[in-house]
Design an enzyme around this catalytic site. Structure first.
Site, PDB file in Angstrom:
ATOM      1  N   GLU A  89       1.342   4.100   2.657  1.00 47.67           N
ATOM      2  CA  GLU A  89       2.174   3.469   4.181  1.00 47.67           C
ATOM      3  C   GLU A  89       3.684   3.568   3.943  1.00 47.67           C
ATOM      4  OE1 GLU A  89       0.333  -0.309   4.593  1.00 47.67           O
ATOM      5  OE2 GLU A  89      -1.689   0.410   4.358  1.00 47.67           O
TER       6      GLU A  89
ATOM      7  N   HIS B 172       3.596  -2.906   6.817  1.00 46.74           N
ATOM      8  CA  HIS B 172       2.322  -2.016   6.528  1.00 46.74           C
ATOM      9  C   HIS B 172       2.438  -0.944   7.395  1.00 46.74           C
ATOM     10  CE1 HIS B 172       0.223  -4.343   3.444  1.00 46.74           C
ATOM     11  NE2 HIS B 172       1.028  -5.130   3.714  1.00 46.74           N
TER      12      HIS B 172
ATOM     13  N   HIS C 207       0.958  -1.280  -0.056  1.00 45.31           N
ATOM     14  CA  HIS C 207       0.015   0.007  -0.002  1.00 45.31           C
ATOM     15  C   HIS C 207       0.988   1.356   0.212  1.00 45.31           C
ATOM     16  CE1 HIS C 207      -3.076  -2.783   2.004  1.00 45.31           C
ATOM     17  NE2 HIS C 207      -3.094  -2.894   0.851  1.00 45.31           N
TER      18      HIS C 207
ATOM     19  N   GLU D 219       2.470  -4.156  11.313  1.00 43.97           N
ATOM     20  CA  GLU D 219       1.597  -2.977  11.237  1.00 43.97           C
ATOM     21  C   GLU D 219       2.128  -1.787  12.107  1.00 43.97           C
ATOM     22  OE1 GLU D 219      -0.503  -2.088   8.939  1.00 43.97           O
ATOM     23  OE2 GLU D 219      -1.594  -4.194   8.240  1.00 43.97           O
TER      24      GLU D 219
END
Length: 375
Positions: free
Chosen positions: A169, A259, A166, A335
């Protein structure tokens, strides 16, 4: 006074910008997609004058919960970034800032430019441990580049790390920069031990097209790459297709997919508990890795994160789940926050490029702790 986003990863549309106290903006959607949340633009105006910038309609962005307690980032030199006063009124994002200089950049998070990406690849290549390989091209004709770190040999583990599926990010590539800084340090004991035991295969940017275009979540065709891992194609998702083909050719013993999360103000991991083949061995490995990461850095925690998948209910189009299932290996989505790590809040910068780098650096200690147990 005027505003521009005509540069690498730039994204904003100007509704009006005649009055410093009432600047109105909108975020451009990803190409061929309804995703939007990433912004990055430059303001030319008068120094020492209060500015109020309203980004309209963000309640329909990809992750509206991401705006709660969020503060935008700003920089005068594009190297040092800081947080500025920001509020979300339920519909619009309002940035209030009195610039100290006549030009200032604003962004959703610290950008990681394509030029810096190219510099990172070439800097890594200076190490005798590194081989840089181009797997193919993206839809916009950019290279999909893999760094092989270490000398393959019988018995060595194969550890894969990918980042920035993504593109918005950007903390994910800052993480990679920190990881590579440590892994390529010949005087670092963790790095030397790891490269005795394993070969690393690192893709610093899985989505260079989306990164340059200023996308939040998709590639040049508006495709979310982290939903392509079951049936990738050269027509829609060459980035995933090329990397996955190389994984099949080489093998995978451990996988980390890096991410950022818009809403949750903590660092955390998501595992493969919902995979059909998930068993006690993998559960034990996951527990060992999380405990080792807790020991390695106070920036990590296990209290906050995503809800666990029910047994057999994993989404196998997602990278970590698909790779974990395909190769029966330890596999995590890592994350990081767009806001701050609320366990160690820093009001000046929130979560930042520097902290992302350090988290990547520290994560290698946890990888070392489980390296001998992977198979």
């Amino acid at each position: 006074m005027f505003i521009t986003s005509q540069f690498d990863s730039g994204n904003i549309e100007v509704v009006k910008a005649e009055d410093a106290s009432d600047i109105r903006l909108r975020i451009r959607k990803d190409a061929e997609s309804d995703f939007f949340q990433w912004f990055h633009f430059k303001l030319y105006s008068e120094a020492e004058r209060a500015h109020r910038l309203t980004i309209e309609g963000v309640d329909t962005a990809a992750y509206p919960d991401g705006w709660k307690d969020y503060r935008a980032m700003a920089s005068y030199d594009r190297e040092h970034w800081f947080r500025v006063d920001t509020t979300f009124d339920g519909k619009n994002l309002i940035i209030e800032h009195t610039p100290e200089q006549e030009t200032v950049f604003y962004a959703y998070f610290v950008p990681y430019s394509y030029e810096r990406h190219l510099d990172l690849l070439q800097a890594a290549q200076q190490s005798s441990w590194v081989e840089q390989r181009v797997l193919g091209q993206t839809l916009d004709g950019r290279d999909m580049t893999l760094l092989q770190i270490g000398e393959p040999a019988e018995g060595k583990k194969k550890i894969w790390v990918t980042a920035r599926q993504h593109p918005g990010e950007s903390m994910a590539e800052w993480f990679i920069e920190g990881l590579l800084h440590r892994l390529l340090d010949e005087d670092d004991g963790v790095a030397r031990l790891l490269l005795d035991k394993a070969v690393f295969y690192v893709v610093p940017n899985m989505n260079p097209d989306g990164s340059v275009r200023g996308h939040l979540r998709t590639n040049a065709k508006g495709v979310n790459l982290n939903r392509e891992w079951q049936t990738p194609s050269m027509e829609k998702s060459p980035e995933v297709y090329l990397v996955r083909e190389e994984m099949v050719r080489i093998g995978v013993d451990m996988y980390l997919d890096i991410h950022g999360d818009e809403a949750i103000p903590y660092n955390f991991v998501a595992g493969c508990e919902g995979n059909p083949s998930y068993d006690q061995r993998l559960q034990g490995l996951e527990g060992d890795f999380k405990q080792a990461l807790l020991n390695a850095t106070p920036e990590f925690q296990v209290t906050h994160g995503y809800e666990l998948d029910a047994p057999g209910q994993a989404n196998l189009t997602v990278a970590a789940a698909n790779v974990g299932e395909t190769f029966n290996c330890l596999s995590f989505t890592v994350e990081m926050p767009f806001k701050d790590n609320n366990d160690i809040a820093n009001p000046a910068t929130g979560w930042s490029d520097v902290r992302s780098q350090q988290f990547g650096y520290d994560t290698l200690a946890a990888v070392l702790a489980v390296a001998d147990k992977l198979r």
